[in-house]
Motif scaffolding. Structure first.
Motif, PDB file in Angstrom:
ATOM      1  N   TYR A   4       0.716  -0.720   0.039  1.00  0.00           N
ATOM      2  CA  TYR A   4       0.064  -0.083  -0.171  1.00  0.00           C
ATOM      3  C   TYR A   4       1.288   1.481  -0.087  1.00  0.00           C
ATOM      4  N   GLY A   5       1.997   0.849  -0.278  1.00  0.00           N
ATOM      5  CA  GLY A   5       2.510   2.112  -0.194  1.00  0.00           C
ATOM      6  C   GLY A   5       4.594   2.112   0.557  1.00  0.00           C
ATOM      7  N   ASN A   6       5.071   3.102   0.493  1.00  0.00           N
ATOM      8  CA  ASN A   6       6.935   2.691   1.039  1.00  0.00           C
ATOM      9  C   ASN A   6       6.840   4.183   2.035  1.00  0.00           C
ATOM     10  N   ILE A   7       7.278   3.548   3.685  1.00  0.00           N
ATOM     11  CA  ILE A   7       6.816   4.381   4.627  1.00  0.00           C
ATOM     12  C   ILE A   7       8.701   4.397   5.331  1.00  0.00           C
ATOM     13  N   LEU A   8       9.267   5.255   5.286  1.00  0.00           N
ATOM     14  CA  LEU A   8      10.131   5.905   6.016  1.00  0.00           C
ATOM     15  C   LEU A   8      10.099   6.119   7.546  1.00  0.00           C
ATOM     16  N   LEU A   9      10.079   5.539   8.358  1.00  0.00           N
ATOM     17  CA  LEU A   9      10.218   5.728   9.546  1.00  0.00           C
ATOM     18  C   LEU A   9      11.330   6.412  10.492  1.00  0.00           C
ATOM     19  N   VAL A  10      11.407   6.915  10.345  1.00  0.00           N
ATOM     20  CA  VAL A  10      12.835   8.165  11.514  1.00  0.00           C
ATOM     21  C   VAL A  10      12.389   7.678  12.746  1.00  0.00           C
ATOM     22  N   GLU A  11      12.833   7.251  13.997  1.00  0.00           N
ATOM     23  CA  GLU A  11      12.418   7.490  15.199  1.00  0.00           C
ATOM     24  C   GLU A  11      14.025   6.759  15.972  1.00  0.00           C
ATOM     25  N   ASP A  12      14.522   6.612  17.199  1.00  0.00           N
ATOM     26  CA  ASP A  12      15.546   6.231  17.356  1.00  0.00           C
ATOM     27  C   ASP A  12      15.322   5.628  19.196  1.00  0.00           C
ATOM     28  N   ASP A  13      13.531   5.923  19.420  1.00  0.00           N
ATOM     29  CA  ASP A  13      13.337   4.950  20.178  1.00  0.00           C
ATOM     30  C   ASP A  13      13.253   3.257  19.318  1.00  0.00           C
ATOM     31  N   SER A  15      12.410   0.153  20.533  1.00  0.00           N
ATOM     32  CA  SER A  15      11.480  -0.301  20.592  1.00  0.00           C
ATOM     33  C   SER A  15      10.409   0.263  20.334  1.00  0.00           C
ATOM     34  N   LEU A  16       9.696   1.613  20.434  1.00  0.00           N
ATOM     35  CA  LEU A  16       8.984   2.237  19.206  1.00  0.00           C
ATOM     36  C   LEU A  16       8.769   1.603  18.125  1.00  0.00           C
ATOM     37  N   ALA A  17       9.870   1.946  17.429  1.00  0.00           N
ATOM     38  CA  ALA A  17      10.286   2.180  15.374  1.00  0.00           C
ATOM     39  C   ALA A  17       9.639   0.184  15.343  1.00  0.00           C
ATOM     40  N   SER A  18      10.249  -0.339  16.367  1.00  0.00           N
ATOM     41  CA  SER A  18      10.111  -1.872  16.161  1.00  0.00           C
ATOM     42  C   SER A  18       8.738  -1.947  16.235  1.00  0.00           C
ATOM     43  N   TRP A  19       7.699  -1.720  17.090  1.00  0.00           N
ATOM     44  CA  TRP A  19       6.186  -2.090  16.952  1.00  0.00           C
ATOM     45  C   TRP A  19       5.235  -1.753  15.724  1.00  0.00           C
ATOM     46  N   ILE A  20       6.260  -0.299  15.931  1.00  0.00           N
ATOM     47  CA  ILE A  20       4.895   1.379  13.988  1.00  0.00           C
ATOM     48  C   ILE A  20       5.265   0.188  13.379  1.00  0.00           C
ATOM     49  N   SER A  21       6.665  -0.588  13.058  1.00  0.00           N
ATOM     50  CA  SER A  21       7.310  -1.178  11.686  1.00  0.00           C
ATOM     51  C   SER A  21       6.687  -2.019  11.568  1.00  0.00           C
ATOM     52  N   ASP A  22       5.884  -3.715  12.602  1.00  0.00           N
ATOM     53  CA  ASP A  22       6.078  -5.045  12.116  1.00  0.00           C
ATOM     54  C   ASP A  22       4.216  -4.416  12.385  1.00  0.00           C
ATOM     55  N   TYR A  23       3.445  -2.874  12.692  1.00  0.00           N
ATOM     56  CA  TYR A  23       2.255  -3.301  12.760  1.00  0.00           C
ATOM     57  C   TYR A  23       2.113  -2.744  11.348  1.00  0.00           C
ATOM     58  N   LEU A  24       3.307  -1.597  11.139  1.00  0.00           N
ATOM     59  CA  LEU A  24       2.582  -1.413   9.732  1.00  0.00           C
ATOM     60  C   LEU A  24       2.952  -2.019   8.585  1.00  0.00           C
ATOM     61  N   LEU A  25       3.463  -3.344   8.454  1.00  0.00           N
ATOM     62  CA  LEU A  25       4.121  -4.195   7.923  1.00  0.00           C
ATOM     63  C   LEU A  25       3.296  -4.906   7.737  1.00  0.00           C
ATOM     64  N   ASN A  26       2.840  -5.551   8.827  1.00  0.00           N
ATOM     65  CA  ASN A  26       1.052  -6.562   8.632  1.00  0.00           C
ATOM     66  C   ASN A  26      -0.086  -5.679   8.427  1.00  0.00           C
ATOM     67  N   GLN A  27       0.241  -4.470   8.016  1.00  0.00           N
ATOM     68  CA  GLN A  27      -0.826  -3.815   7.579  1.00  0.00           C
ATOM     69  C   GLN A  27      -1.573  -3.589   5.672  1.00  0.00           C
ATOM     70  N   GLY A  28       0.145  -3.982   5.437  1.00  0.00           N
ATOM     71  CA  GLY A  28      -0.073  -4.079   3.575  1.00  0.00           C
ATOM     72  C   GLY A  28       1.310  -3.255   3.123  1.00  0.00           C
ATOM     73  N   PHE A  29       2.456  -1.982   4.533  1.00  0.00           N
ATOM     74  CA  PHE A  29       3.223  -1.051   4.104  1.00  0.00           C
ATOM     75  C   PHE A  29       4.543  -1.946   3.633  1.00  0.00           C
ATOM     76  N   GLN A  30       5.527  -1.562   3.425  1.00  0.00           N
ATOM     77  CA  GLN A  30       6.798  -1.772   3.117  1.00  0.00           C
ATOM     78  C   GLN A  30       7.416  -0.344   4.467  1.00  0.00           C
ATOM     79  N   VAL A  31       8.111  -0.866   5.112  1.00  0.00           N
ATOM     80  CA  VAL A  31       9.356   0.364   5.885  1.00  0.00           C
ATOM     81  C   VAL A  31      10.805  -0.589   5.965  1.00  0.00           C
ATOM     82  N   ALA A  32      11.258   1.327   5.925  1.00  0.00           N
ATOM     83  CA  ALA A  32      12.875   1.530   5.980  1.00  0.00           C
ATOM     84  C   ALA A  32      12.446   1.726   7.621  1.00  0.00           C
ATOM     85  N   HIS A  33      13.939   1.919   8.247  1.00  0.00           N
ATOM     86  CA  HIS A  33      14.125   2.426   9.041  1.00  0.00           C
ATOM     87  C   HIS A  33      15.189   3.789   9.032  1.00  0.00           C
ATOM     88  N   CYS A  34      15.210   4.089   9.880  1.00  0.00           N
ATOM     89  CA  CYS A  34      16.265   5.549   9.997  1.00  0.00           C
ATOM     90  C   CYS A  34      16.302   5.679  10.960  1.00  0.00           C
TER      91      CYS A  34
END
Length: 235
Positions: A4-13, A15-34
């Motif tokens: 459904y779209g490619n998202i860049l998550l910029v988050e230094d926490d 734990s927070l980055a992990s669950w947001i990434s997992d949640y969005l991946l499960n919703q059909g998004f591709q997630v990159a993290h910085c």
């Protein structure tokens, strides 16, 4: 699964980055993290994500500075993540081009709804436009180019400021209700508290030297909404 779209998550926490990434991946998004502010601009230029989730407080470079730099070349949605509640931070964020704020702790379904709304809106804006030029005296707005000139000088506006100007100018002479403006610009119902639109209107008045106490160009009609005055831009 459909992307459904490619998202860049910029988050230094982490734990927070992990669950947001997992949640969005499960919703059909591709997630990159910085996780470091100094790396964001280069990563955006390389990957050109469809949407950026940008934390305000980051090591190396803060989100406000990053957003300002991104807006020199990146015109897709930026949603900022912040634990701060001061109005000053929100106004500054809007001025440098953020599309919206999400307060921590992040609510998954609310975050997902905003992401989907912005991506849907982005898709609609990318459709060919039949009428993409508005002129009022010395004011000219070009919707496709997201460009505004006044008195033969280009005025630098954030993405959200231009969207508001275009909306108001498209309905020149009509009072647009606050709730309607909020829904169009923010892609959700007005909650009675959010002052985003007030901040944007205030910022626009400053850029066009429109007296905040007695505005002539963009008026606030108390109890109703906002009025773009068509014949106030002649000089």
């Amino acid at each position: 699964m459909q992307n459904y779209g490619n998202i860049l998550l910029v988050e230094d926490d982490a734990s927070l980055a992990s669950w947001i990434s997992d949640y969005l991946l499960n919703q059909g998004f591709q997630v990159a993290h910085c996780d470091h502010g100094d790396q964001v601009v280069a990563q955006v230029k390389k990957e050109n994500p469809d949407l950026i989730l940008l934390d305000v407080m980051l090591p190396g470079k803060d989100g406000i500075e990053i957003c300002r730099e991104l807006r020199s070349f990146y015109n897709k949605p930026i949603i900022m993540l912040t634990a701060k509640t001061e109005e000053f931070d929100e106004v500054v964020g809007l001025e440098v081009g953020a599309n919206d704020y999400v307060m921590k702790p992040v609510r998954p379904r609310a975050l997902l709804a905003r992401i989907k709304a912005f991506l849907r809106n982005q898709t609609e804006h990318n459709q060919p436009q039949q009428n993409n030029l508005l002129t009022f005296g010395t004011l000219k707005l070009e919707e496709k180019a997201k460009r505004l000139t006044y008195r033969d000088q280009e005025v630098q506006l954030s993405t959200r400021e231009f969207e508001l100007m275009w909306l108001l100018a498209s309905h020149a002479g009509q009072v647009l209700e606050r709730d309607h403006v909020f829904k169009v610009i923010k892609n959700r119902e007005y909650d009675g508290v959010d002052r985003t639109i007030d901040a944007l209107v205030s910022g626009l008045r400053k850029k066009f030297n429109d007296d905040s106490q007695k505005p002539q160009k963009i008026k606030t009609i108390w109890g109703k909404g906002y009025l773009f005055v068509a014949d106030a831009w002649d000089n």
